[in-house]
Design an enzyme around this catalytic site. Structure first.
Site, PDB file in Angstrom:
ATOM      1  N   ASP A   1      48.245  24.197  44.012  1.00  0.00           N
ATOM      2  CA  ASP A   1      47.957  22.766  43.956  1.00  0.00           C
ATOM      3  C   ASP A   1      49.228  22.056  44.433  1.00  0.00           C
ATOM      4  O   ASP A   1      50.295  22.648  44.553  1.00  0.00           O
ATOM      5  CB  ASP A   1      47.548  22.341  42.537  1.00  0.00           C
ATOM      6  CG  ASP A   1      46.804  20.999  42.567  1.00  0.00           C
ATOM      7  OD1 ASP A   1      46.880  20.286  43.590  1.00  0.00           O
ATOM      8  OD2 ASP A   1      46.150  20.653  41.560  1.00  0.00           O
TER       9      ASP A   1
HETATM   10  C1  BGC Z   1      45.016  17.613  43.180  1.00  0.00           C
HETATM   11  C2  BGC Z   1      44.188  18.548  44.043  1.00  0.00           C
HETATM   12  C3  BGC Z   1      44.129  18.005  45.443  1.00  0.00           C
HETATM   13  C4  BGC Z   1      45.545  17.853  45.964  1.00  0.00           C
HETATM   14  C5  BGC Z   1      45.602  17.335  47.395  1.00  0.00           C
HETATM   15  C6  BGC Z   1      46.374  17.324  43.795  1.00  0.00           C
HETATM   16  O1  BGC Z   1      47.039  16.326  43.092  1.00  0.00           O
HETATM   17  O2  BGC Z   1      45.175  18.163  41.895  1.00  0.00           O
HETATM   18  O3  BGC Z   1      42.909  18.673  43.496  1.00  0.00           O
HETATM   19  O4  BGC Z   1      43.349  18.833  46.252  1.00  0.00           O
HETATM   20  O5  BGC Z   1      46.259  16.942  45.151  1.00  0.00           O
HETATM   21  O6  BGC Z   1      45.252  16.013  47.464  1.00  0.00           O
END
Ligand code: BGC
Length: 717
Positions: A260
Site C-alpha cells: 500500500d
Molecule cells: C490506499 C489504497 C490506494 C492507494 C493509492 C492508499 O492510501 O490505502 O487503497 O490504492 O492509496 O491511491
C-alpha cells in the site's frame, strides 16, 4: 466544528497520496513498441525480458513510478504501465463513470452483475491507459464504523468471496489487472498504519482470508496489495507468513504483491517476505538500498529476477504490452456504462422497512417534500482513494424525484439545518409524503478515519421532527454499513438503506421511491439495536475525533513493536450475524434482509441425499414463486449449521445464495451444491480445513432471520 477539522484533514490528504493525478503527458498513447510474442508464453517473455535487463534497470524497477506506475524498460522497448484506483471506477485520470461502491456491489447479491460493472470499469481504464486497477478491496466489515467499509463487501466471508470473484473475473476479462487489497486485517482506519491486528489462526482463516483466497484461486487476480497495518506483530508488507507462506505458497499465487502507499518499513525484511513492488516509489526498494543488500549478500540477483518475472509475467499474461497504452476505441462514459451503473444501483437498494405500504409513492400522491442534508448533492460514494470524479453526470435525489415524478405530482425541496422553520413545518405537514435524505457525506464516511455511529449533524432529531409533522416519512440513508437507527426508526413507516450508489444515486433512489423500479438489494451487514451489541467494538475508538491527523498521515519510522498499537480480535468468529446469532441478540434488521414490492413463496425444499460421503457433495433444492402483482427479484440464501461439533461453531453460516428475477406468477427451481469445505472449520491442531462427521442442517430463507425451511443431513464420520 468536527466537519471543519475533517475538511482540513481532507485537503491535506488530497495533497498527499490520496489525490494523486497522472499527468497526460506521461501516458504515452504510442508507448507500445510492438514487442512480438513470437509464439512464446507470457512466462518465457517475462524471463527473456529480465535476462535482457541491466542491473541498474532491475534495481530501479521495484519502486513505483510517478506514484501510479511501473517504469518503462528501455532495454526491452516496453512502456510504463499505469495503475489507478479503485473499486467504483477509474480515478486520477480525469472524469470517469462513478459506479456504485463496493458495499452496494455486495448488497446486490449479484456477482454476475458485479462482473458486468467491473468489465465496464476495465473498459474505461483501457480508454485512459490504465492496465492495473488498485482494487477491489475486500476487507471484512468487522466494526460498523470503519471508514472504508463502504469500499468493501460487507460482514460475511462467503458473500465477500463470491462478490470479489465476480469483480476480478469481469475486470480481467478486459485485460485490466485486479489488485485485491488490503492483505490483510485492515479492518479499521483509526491509526491504520500502526494498528496491530492480533488475530488467532482460526479466525483469520474463517473470516479474514476467504475473500482473498477466492479472489486469487478462483478469480485469478493478478495482483495483491499488502495492508498498512501489522498482523500479529509483523507489518503486512513484510509478513512472510502471509505473503510467502499462505498467499504464494499455500494458494499458489503467481502474481505480484505491491505495498500500500507508504507502508514499507524495511528493505531486507519486506524483500525477503515476498513483497515485489514498493509503492508509490522505491523508498526502501531504492536502487541504493537494494544494491547495498546485494553487495552484502543479504539478497541475491536471482531473488530480484524472481520478483521481476512475477511482475512482468502478470503484465504479459494480461496482454498489457501487446496493445497501445491508451485504447481510444474502448468504451468510455457511454450509454452502456450508464445503464449498467444504474442497474447495479437499483439492484443494491435495500428497502429495510415499509409499513402499511408507505412505498412506493404512486397514485394519489400530489405533493412530495424532499428534505434532509443529503437531498441535494447526494454523495455518490465515500471519500478517499475510491472516490471518482463523475462531474456532469446525473442528478441528486431531489433532482431525480423532480424529474421522474408523474405529471400532477409536485416535488418540493425543503432545506433543513438545525430544525424546520415555521414555514417549512407547514409544508412538511401538508405534504402527502416526506422523503428525508440522511447519511454520511464523503468527508464523514471516508478512508483515513472511522466515522461516528450516530448519524451526523443532529439528523436523528431532524427525522423525529419530520415524523412528528407527517405520518409518511421515508428515510433514505447513505452509509458504508450499520449506524444508529434506534432513536428514530419506530417513528417512520419506511426506511431505505441506500449504501453508496455512484452517479446513478438520484435516479436509482427516485425510481424505487416512485415504484418505477422494484427494490431487490439485501443488507450485506447486520443492523443492530445498539452499537454495544457488536462484540468487536469492546475497547474500540468510537468517533472520528479519536483520530488525529498525525496518526492519519503516517507512521513514525518505527518498525518495532513499540511503534504498534495492539487491536485484539478477541471476539474471534463473533462478527456480524454470527455474533447476533451466538449471543441471542435481536438485530434491528438482520444480515440478508431487504423487502420488495412483490411477494415470494419458497416451497419444495429438499436434499439430493440424506447423507454426504467424504469427498462428495449434496444438493439443496427448492422452488421460488412470485406470488405478488409486480415483477421482482428475491435472494434465496442457504445457511449451514453444524449440529454436532467438538469445537464452537457459529450457529449458522452463509454457504450459498441465488438472486432470482421473476414475473408475477412465475416460478423458478433453485439448487445449491454443498461440498465438504462448506461444512468445514479451520482446525488449528492439524493446520487444515476439517469437517467432522455427524449432523448438519441446511437452512433456506430470504434473510439470516427469515428461514423458511430446515433440512437435516449427515456427513459420513
Ligand atoms: C490506499 C489504497 C490506494 C492507494 C493509492 C492508499 O492510501 O490505502 O487503497 O490504492 O492509496 O491511491
Amino acid at each position: 466544528m468536527r466537519n471543519r477539522r475533517l475538511k482540513t484533514i481532507v485537503s491535506k490528504m488530497m495533497s498527499g497520496n490520496v489525490g494523486m493525478h497522472v499527468p497526460d503527458s506521461l501516458v504515452d498513447p504510442d508507448g507500445f513498441k510492438g514487442l512480438s510474442p513470437e509464439g512464446r508464453s507470457p512466462e518465457e517473455r517475462a524471463d527473456a525480458t529480465v535476462r535482457g535487463m541491466s542491473l541498474e534497470e532491475k534495481l530501479a524497477a521495484l519502486g513505483g513510478y510517478h506514484s501510479l506506475g511501473f517504469r518503462a524498460i528501455p532495454s526491452a522497448g516496453l512502456p510504463a504501465v499505469w495503475f489507478s484506483d479503485a473499486t467504483s471506477g477509474v480515478r486520477s485520470y480525469g472524469k470517469a463513470t462513478s459506479f456504485p461502491a463496493g458495499i452496494a456491489m455486495a448488497a446486490s447479491w449479484d456477482p454476475g452483475l458485479v462482473a458486468e460493472v467491473a468489465a465496464a470499469i476495465a473498459e474505461e481504464g483501457r480508454h485512459k491507459g490504465v492496465s492495473v486497477l488498485l482494487g477491489p478491496g475486500c476487507n471484512l466489515a468487522r466494526v460498523p464504523t470503519c471508514g472504508r467499509d463502504f469500499e468493501y463487501f460487507g460482514e460475511d466471508p462467503f458473500l465477500a468471496a463470491r462478490t470479489v470473484v465476480g469483480y476480478v473475473r469481469g475486470l480481467q476479462s478486459k485485460g485490466v489487472i485486479a489488485t485485491v487489497k488490503h492483505f490483510c486485517c485492515n479492518n479499521s482506519e483509526v491509526d491504520r498504519h500502526r494498528m496491530n491486528a492480533i488475530v488467532d489462526e482460526r479466525t483469520l482463516r474463517e473470516l479474514y482470508l476467504p475473500a482473498f483466497e477466492a479472489a486469487v484461486k478462483e478469480g485469478g487476480a493478478g495482483a495483491v496489495m499488502s495492508a498498512y497495518n501489522p498482523v500479529n506483530g509483523v507489518w503486512a508488507s513484510e509478513n512472510g507468513r502471509l505473503l510467502s507462506g499462505i498467499l504464494k505458497g499455500e494458494w499458489g499465487f503467481a502474481g505480484l504483491v505491491m505495498s500500500d502507499w507508504i507502508s514499507v518499513y524495511s528493505a531486507k525484511e519486506a524483500f525477503k517476505a515476498g513483497l515485489d513492488l514498493e509503492m508509490p516509489k522505491g523508498a526502501w526498494f531504492s536502487p541504493a538500498r537494494l544494491r547495498a543488500l546485494l553487495d552484502s549478500g543479504e539478497i541475491t540477483e536471482a531473488e530480484l529476477d524472481g520478483k521481476l518475472r512475477r511482475i512482468l509475467g502478470v503484465f504479459f499474461r494480461a496482454g498489457v504490452y501487446d496493445r497501445p497504452v491508451r485504447d481510444g476505441a474502448s468504451p468510455f462514459r457511454d450509454a452502456g456504462h450508464e445503464e449498467v451503473a444504474l442497474r447495479l444501483a437499483e439492484g443494491a437498494i435495500a428497502l429495510c422497512k415499509n409499513e402499511g405500504g408507505a412505498l412506493p409513492l404512486g397514485a394519489g400522491v400530489a405533493r412530495i417534500v424532499v428534505t434532509g442534508p443529503l437531498a441535494v448533492g447526494t454523495p455518490r460514494g465515500g471519500g478517499g482513494s475510491c472516490s471518482v470524479n463523475s462531474e456532469g453526470r446525473d442528478s441528486d435525489i431531489f433532482g431525480a424525484l423532480h424529474e421522474l415524478a408523474p405529471a400532477g405530482c409536485e416535488v418540493v425541496h425543503v432545506p433543513c439545518a438545525r430544525g424546520f422553520p415555521k414555514a417549512a413545518r407547514g409544508l412538511l405537514a401538508s405534504a402527502d409524503a416526506v422523503v428525508f435524505c440522511a447519511g454520511y457525506t464523503e468527508v464523514e464516511q471516508s478512508e483515513s478515519w472511522d466515522r461516528s455511529w450516530e448519524l451526523p449533524e443532529g439528523q436523528a432529531a431532524l427525522i423525529r421532527s419530520a415524523a412528528a409533522l407527517n405520518p409518511r416519512v421515508v428515510v433514505v440513508a447513505h452509509a458504508g454499513g450499520d449506524f444508529e437507527t434506534e432513536s428514530w426508526i419506530d417513528a417512520v413507516p419506511a426506511f431505505i438503506h441506500g449504501m453508496y450508489l455512484g452517479q446513478s444515486v438520484g435516479h436509482a433512489v427516485a425510481r424505487v421511491i416512485l415504484g418505477l423500479a422494484n427494490p431487490s438489494g439485501k443488507l450485506p451487514f447486520s443492523m443492530a439495536r445498539a452499537y454495544g451489541d457488536y462484540a468487536a467494538v469492546a475497547g474500540y475508538p468510537r468517533t472520528p475525533d479519536a483520530t488525529s491527523f498525525k496518526k492519519v498521515a503516517g507512521p513514525k519510522r518505527d518498525r518495532t513493536r513499540a511503534g504498534m498499537v495492539d487491536v485484539r480480535y478477541g471476539e474471534k468468529l463473533l462478527v456480524g450475524y454470527r455474533n447476533f446469532d451466538a449471543r441471542g441478540l435481536e438485530p434491528r434488521f438482520p444480515f440478508g434482509h431487504g423487502l420488495s414490492y412483490t411477494r415470494f413463496a419458497l416451497s419444495g425444499a429438499g436434499l439430493s441425499a440424506a447423507r454426504m460421503v467424504r469427498g462428495g457433495s449434496i444438493e439443496v433444492r427448492a422452488a421460488l414463486r412470485n406470488v405478488g402483482d409486480v415483477a421482482g427479484a428475491e435472494v434465496v440464501q442457504l445457511y449451514i449449521a453444524d449440529a454436532e461439533c467438538s469445537v464452537m461453531r457459529p450457529p449458522k453460516e452463509l454457504k450459498g445464495f441465488a438472486k432470482v428475477r421473476l414475473a408475477p406468477g412465475e416460478e423458478a427451481a433453485i439448487s445449491f451444491t454443498i461440498d465438504e469445505r462448506a461444512l468445514s472449520f479451520w482446525d488449528e491442531a492439524s493446520g487444515a480445513w476439517k469437517a467432522e462427521g455427524g449432523k448438519f442442517r441446511a437452512l433456506l430463507g430470504t434473510s439470516s432471520r427469515a428461514i423458511a425451511a430446515e433440512l437435516e443431513f449427515d456427513l459420513e464420520g
